[in-house]
Write a protein that holds these residues in place. Structure first.
Motif, mmCIF file in Angstrom:
data_model
loop_
_atom_site.group_PDB
_atom_site.id
_atom_site.type_symbol
_atom_site.label_atom_id
_atom_site.label_comp_id
_atom_site.label_asym_id
_atom_site.label_seq_id
_atom_site.Cartn_x
_atom_site.Cartn_y
_atom_site.Cartn_z
ATOM 1 N N LYS A 56 -12.647 17.162 -40.733
ATOM 2 C CA LYS A 56 -12.526 15.902 -41.470
ATOM 3 C C LYS A 56 -13.911 15.418 -41.813
ATOM 4 C CE LYS A 56 -9.307 15.042 -42.537
ATOM 5 N NZ LYS A 56 -8.995 14.858 -43.963
ATOM 6 N N VAL A 57 -14.100 15.068 -43.071
ATOM 7 C CA VAL A 57 -15.387 14.513 -43.505
ATOM 8 C C VAL A 57 -15.227 13.008 -43.582
ATOM 9 C CG1 VAL A 57 -17.225 14.688 -45.211
ATOM 10 C CG2 VAL A 57 -15.570 16.531 -44.983
ATOM 11 N N ILE A 58 -16.228 12.270 -43.105
ATOM 12 C CA ILE A 58 -16.152 10.814 -43.256
ATOM 13 C C ILE A 58 -17.287 10.313 -44.141
ATOM 14 C CG2 ILE A 58 -14.888 10.246 -41.153
ATOM 15 C CD1 ILE A 58 -17.695 9.498 -39.944
ATOM 16 N N GLY A 89 -16.504 5.266 -43.243
ATOM 17 C CA GLY A 89 -15.504 4.937 -42.206
ATOM 18 C C GLY A 89 -14.834 3.594 -42.458
ATOM 19 N N HIS A 90 -14.752 3.177 -43.713
ATOM 20 C CA HIS A 90 -14.206 1.852 -44.021
ATOM 21 C C HIS A 90 -12.695 1.832 -44.227
ATOM 22 C CE1 HIS A 90 -18.016 -0.032 -44.000
ATOM 23 N NE2 HIS A 90 -17.633 -1.103 -44.681
ATOM 24 N N SER A 91 -12.045 2.981 -44.242
ATOM 25 C CA SER A 91 -10.596 2.955 -44.495
ATOM 26 C C SER A 91 -9.878 2.292 -43.321
ATOM 27 C CB SER A 91 -10.078 4.379 -44.703
ATOM 28 O OG SER A 91 -10.669 4.918 -45.858
ATOM 29 N N PRO A 92 -9.020 1.327 -43.618
ATOM 30 C CA PRO A 92 -8.360 0.598 -42.524
ATOM 31 C C PRO A 92 -7.253 1.395 -41.832
ATOM 32 C CG PRO A 92 -8.389 -0.679 -44.578
ATOM 33 C CD PRO A 92 -8.773 0.714 -44.928
ATOM 34 N N ALA A 132 -18.118 9.927 -52.164
ATOM 35 C CA ALA A 132 -16.902 10.731 -51.946
ATOM 36 C C ALA A 132 -15.809 9.905 -51.296
ATOM 37 C CB ALA A 132 -17.219 11.942 -51.075
ATOM 38 N N GLY A 133 -16.199 8.932 -50.460
ATOM 39 C CA GLY A 133 -15.202 8.104 -49.763
ATOM 40 C C GLY A 133 -14.361 7.273 -50.713
ATOM 41 N N ILE A 134 -14.998 6.756 -51.777
ATOM 42 C CA ILE A 134 -14.215 5.941 -52.725
ATOM 43 C C ILE A 134 -13.246 6.815 -53.523
ATOM 44 C CG2 ILE A 134 -15.859 4.014 -52.871
ATOM 45 C CD1 ILE A 134 -16.117 5.687 -55.875
ATOM 46 N N GLY A 161 -11.841 9.304 -52.026
ATOM 47 C CA GLY A 161 -10.875 9.712 -51.008
ATOM 48 C C GLY A 161 -9.615 8.889 -51.058
ATOM 49 N N THR A 162 -9.763 7.581 -51.305
ATOM 50 C CA THR A 162 -8.584 6.701 -51.237
ATOM 51 C C THR A 162 -8.332 5.927 -52.533
ATOM 52 O OG1 THR A 162 -9.858 4.829 -50.419
ATOM 53 C CG2 THR A 162 -8.985 6.357 -48.759
ATOM 54 N N GLY A 163 -9.211 6.126 -53.529
ATOM 55 C CA GLY A 163 -8.979 5.433 -54.807
ATOM 56 C C GLY A 163 -9.384 3.976 -54.757
ATOM 57 N N PRO A 197 1.575 2.278 -52.460
ATOM 58 C CA PRO A 197 0.577 1.775 -51.503
ATOM 59 C C PRO A 197 -0.844 2.237 -51.823
ATOM 60 C CG PRO A 197 1.864 3.546 -50.525
ATOM 61 C CD PRO A 197 2.458 3.293 -51.869
ATOM 62 N N HIS A 198 -1.825 1.427 -51.401
ATOM 63 C CA HIS A 198 -3.229 1.833 -51.456
ATOM 64 C C HIS A 198 -3.395 2.896 -50.376
ATOM 65 C CE1 HIS A 198 -7.519 1.769 -51.230
ATOM 66 N NE2 HIS A 198 -7.677 0.656 -51.933
ATOM 67 N N TRP A 199 -4.020 4.038 -50.723
ATOM 68 C CA TRP A 199 -4.108 5.164 -49.787
ATOM 69 C C TRP A 199 -4.950 4.864 -48.554
ATOM 70 C CZ3 TRP A 199 -0.730 8.957 -50.158
ATOM 71 C CH2 TRP A 199 -0.179 9.270 -51.412
HETATM 72 C C1 LIG Z 1 -14.575 -4.749 -45.691
HETATM 73 C C2 LIG Z 1 -13.828 -3.778 -46.565
HETATM 74 C C3 LIG Z 1 -13.691 -4.075 -47.906
HETATM 75 C C4 LIG Z 1 -12.971 -3.195 -48.739
HETATM 76 N N1 LIG Z 1 -12.818 -3.526 -50.037
HETATM 77 C C5 LIG Z 1 -12.092 -2.725 -50.841
HETATM 78 C C6 LIG Z 1 -11.907 -3.037 -52.211
HETATM 79 O O1 LIG Z 1 -12.430 -4.020 -52.720
HETATM 80 N N2 LIG Z 1 -11.137 -2.206 -52.947
HETATM 81 C C7 LIG Z 1 -10.557 -1.092 -52.422
HETATM 82 O O2 LIG Z 1 -9.860 -0.372 -53.138
HETATM 83 N N3 LIG Z 1 -10.754 -0.750 -51.141
HETATM 84 C C8 LIG Z 1 -11.494 -1.542 -50.345
HETATM 85 N N4 LIG Z 1 -11.700 -1.183 -49.050
HETATM 86 C C9 LIG Z 1 -11.238 0.147 -48.631
HETATM 87 C C10 LIG Z 1 -12.323 1.188 -48.971
HETATM 88 O O3 LIG Z 1 -12.771 1.099 -50.283
HETATM 89 C C11 LIG Z 1 -11.752 2.600 -48.831
HETATM 90 O O4 LIG Z 1 -11.250 2.735 -47.545
HETATM 91 C C12 LIG Z 1 -12.800 3.695 -49.107
HETATM 92 O O5 LIG Z 1 -12.159 4.942 -49.117
HETATM 93 C C13 LIG Z 1 -13.873 3.696 -48.031
HETATM 94 O O6 LIG Z 1 -14.889 4.610 -48.320
HETATM 95 P P1 LIG Z 1 -15.636 5.318 -47.123
HETATM 96 O O7 LIG Z 1 -16.858 5.954 -47.657
HETATM 97 O O8 LIG Z 1 -15.768 4.383 -45.986
HETATM 98 O O9 LIG Z 1 -14.574 6.455 -46.788
HETATM 99 P P2 LIG Z 1 -13.917 6.841 -45.396
HETATM 100 O O10 LIG Z 1 -13.022 5.745 -44.961
HETATM 101 O O11 LIG Z 1 -14.953 7.309 -44.465
HETATM 102 O O12 LIG Z 1 -13.035 8.105 -45.870
HETATM 103 C C14 LIG Z 1 -12.004 7.935 -46.806
HETATM 104 C C15 LIG Z 1 -11.377 9.300 -47.102
HETATM 105 O O13 LIG Z 1 -12.309 10.119 -47.810
HETATM 106 C C16 LIG Z 1 -12.525 11.348 -47.102
HETATM 107 N N5 LIG Z 1 -13.909 11.759 -47.344
HETATM 108 C C17 LIG Z 1 -15.021 11.002 -47.246
HETATM 109 N N6 LIG Z 1 -16.091 11.724 -47.648
HETATM 110 C C18 LIG Z 1 -15.631 12.946 -48.003
HETATM 111 C C19 LIG Z 1 -16.243 14.113 -48.523
HETATM 112 N N7 LIG Z 1 -17.557 14.203 -48.780
HETATM 113 N N8 LIG Z 1 -15.459 15.191 -48.793
HETATM 114 C C20 LIG Z 1 -14.142 15.144 -48.554
HETATM 115 N N9 LIG Z 1 -13.509 14.071 -48.066
HETATM 116 C C21 LIG Z 1 -14.257 12.977 -47.805
HETATM 117 C C22 LIG Z 1 -12.197 11.035 -45.662
HETATM 118 O O14 LIG Z 1 -11.847 12.191 -44.957
HETATM 119 C C23 LIG Z 1 -11.017 10.091 -45.851
HETATM 120 O O15 LIG Z 1 -9.862 10.838 -46.146
HETATM 121 C C24 LIG Z 1 -12.405 -2.005 -48.210
HETATM 122 C C25 LIG Z 1 -12.569 -1.709 -46.842
HETATM 123 C C26 LIG Z 1 -13.274 -2.593 -46.031
HETATM 124 C C27 LIG Z 1 -13.412 -2.279 -44.578
#
Ligand SMILES: Cc1cc2nc3c(=O)[nH]c(=O)nc-3n(C[C@H](O)[C@H](O)[C@H](O)COP(=O)(O)OP(=O)(O)OC[C@H]3O[C@@H](n4cnc5c(N)ncnc54)[C@H](O)[C@@H]3O)c2cc1C
Length: 411
Positions: free
Chosen positions: A47-49, A52-55, A118-120, A122-124, A365-367
């Protein structure tokens, strides 16, 4: 490439955690490949992170975890095309600062900067503005290392089907290595806040908000004009008659207008992502309907605590296979519960009622967020769900990039 034992992963909200057997921080694609080779040899999942902001538990694993915080460089800025190519671990907050140096900006951002490129995907991640898609729509190319260690370049012209899957990849297609964003010239935004009622904000069609008094006008001249950096208030404001809130006595209305004018702020795009938006809420009749249903459910259940106002945001349709906005303009409605002093509060009843209402009005749902949907639900919600599943099975036949969250989605 050495992995570290004993690492504990917690998501941002501290609602999910996992203890990966080995934790890696590769500095380049070759090191990522070595980790995947090791995982293959030992039959481990990966798993790549990002930030780590996904709830939810979407980023959790007990096997191998990779964080790309050492792969966070800007690789290329194409000033002519206004495109930037970055390593996938870069945080958008850092990217924004760099882009500003080049007079560029992303056209739309989520609420926080500590999320990775990449994280954004990941979940759209999305924000608001019906003329904007979710953030992945700003991505014009990416590279992906698959479970076999092969690197695929994907864009609208190369590997187009995989591209439309990888722009919202759920972390299950491979390791995203680089991302190319389409930017635009840097611009400034006006932050505007004003109180209003649900019926007031949901009734006008295509109306524009006066920046001084907050009243809703039909005159297109009203509003802030970013190119010239001047603003024109509504006629009522010119005449000194602006009813900031018609229920207030006149002298309070005057004070409010002065206060709002003083509070009027124009900020650099890189630091602020609120936007005065033209929304046609009636376009999706379900939007207002769903809000009213939620309101009436809360009124009928006074013992249930709702911590936060419901966030309502609008997003343009796209062609990304698992995008909640796939083939339809959409309205996102978020509900939030705080965890005061890190303590869980009772939320199940409220969240279940909300989810039932959203499902009835055709919501997806939001992923990144908690949900109770199963594969059957996703098959019904997403016309291209099966296509995404086939792409995933081809790229990762042994399920190297799966975890318990994804098993609930795909099995
Ligand atoms: C305070 C807060 C505010 C937020 N605001 C919003 C908002 O305004 N709008 C919205 O839509 N969402 C929002 N979110 C949710 C957030 O945008 C998503 O959870 C986003 O995916 C987080 O990015 P991340 O880099 O932390 O990814 P992570 O949570 O670390 O990972 C998300 C997914 O991507 C994968 N991944 C990450 N990097 C890679 C890689 N290099 N290759 C393959 N897979 C990878 C992970 O395995 C996981 O499946 C918010 C969350 C918080 C905590």
């Amino acid at each position: 490439m050495q992995g570290i034992a004993g690492y504990q992963f917690n998501n941002w909200a501290q609602t999910y955690s996992s203890s990966p057997e080995l934790f890696f921080q590769p500095a380049n694609a070759e090191e990522v490949k070595q980790i995947l080779d090791l995982a293959r040899q030992r039959g481990k999942r990966v798993k790549v992170i990002g930030g780590g902001h996904s709830p939810s538990d979407i980023a959790c694993t007990g096997d191998f975890m990779i964080r790309l915080d050492k792969m966070n460089r800007i690789l290329e800025v194409d000033a002519e095309k206004r495109q930037v190519t970055v390593e996938a671990g870069i945080f958008l907050g850092d990217l924004n600062e760099e882009l500003a140096q080049h007079g560029l900006a992303l056209s739309n951002l989520g609420a926080v900067g500590e999320v990775s490129a990449a994280g954004i995907l990941g979940t759209g991640t999305h924000n608001t503005g019906i003329e904007h898609g979710i953030l992945p729509t700003q991505v014009v190319a990416l590279t992906l290392m698959t479970a076999s260690g092969e690197i695929l370049l994907c864009s609208h012209s190369v590997n187009e089907e995989i591209f439309q899957a990888a722009r919202l990849h759920l972390g299950c297609l491979g390791v995203i290595l680089t991302v190319t964003f389409q930017c635009q010239a840097a611009f400034r935004l006006l932050e505007q806040q004003f109180p209003s009622t649900l019926s007031e904000v949901s009734s006008p069609r295509g109306a524009i908000v006066c920046l001084v008094c907050g009243c809703v006008c039909v005159c297109p001249a009203v509003g802030w004009h970013p190119a010239q950096d001047w603003f024109l208030p509504c006629a009522l404001c010119w005449l000194g008659l602006a009813p900031a809130d018609p229920r207030d006595p006149v002298w309070i209305q005057r004070l409010k207008v002065l206060y709002i004018m003083k509070k009027r702020k124009i900020k650099d795009k890189v630091r602020n992502y609120n936007k005065t938006t033209l929304v046609n809420i009636e376009k999706e009749g379900q939007t207002k309907d769903a809000l009213l249903q939620l309101k009436s459910w809360l009124e009928g259940n006074p013992a249930v605590v709702a911590h936060y106002p419901v966030e309502v945001r609008f997003t343009q349709a796209d062609a990304i296979l698992l995008s909640p906005c796939y083939q339809r303009d959409s309205c996102y409605m978020n509900i939030i519960m705080y965890r005061p002093y890190g303590k869980d509060v009772q939320r199940d009843e409220y969240w279940s009622a909300y989810e039932d209402i959203m499902k009835k009005v055709g919501g997806r749902p939001h992923w990144a967020k908690a949900h109770r949907c199963s594969r059957e639900d996703f098959q019904r919600m997403y016309p291209s769900f099966q296509k995404f599943c086939s792409i995933r099975e081809t790229l990762d036949p042994a399920g190297m990039f799966l975890n318990p969250y994804l098993e609930k989605v795909f099995f």
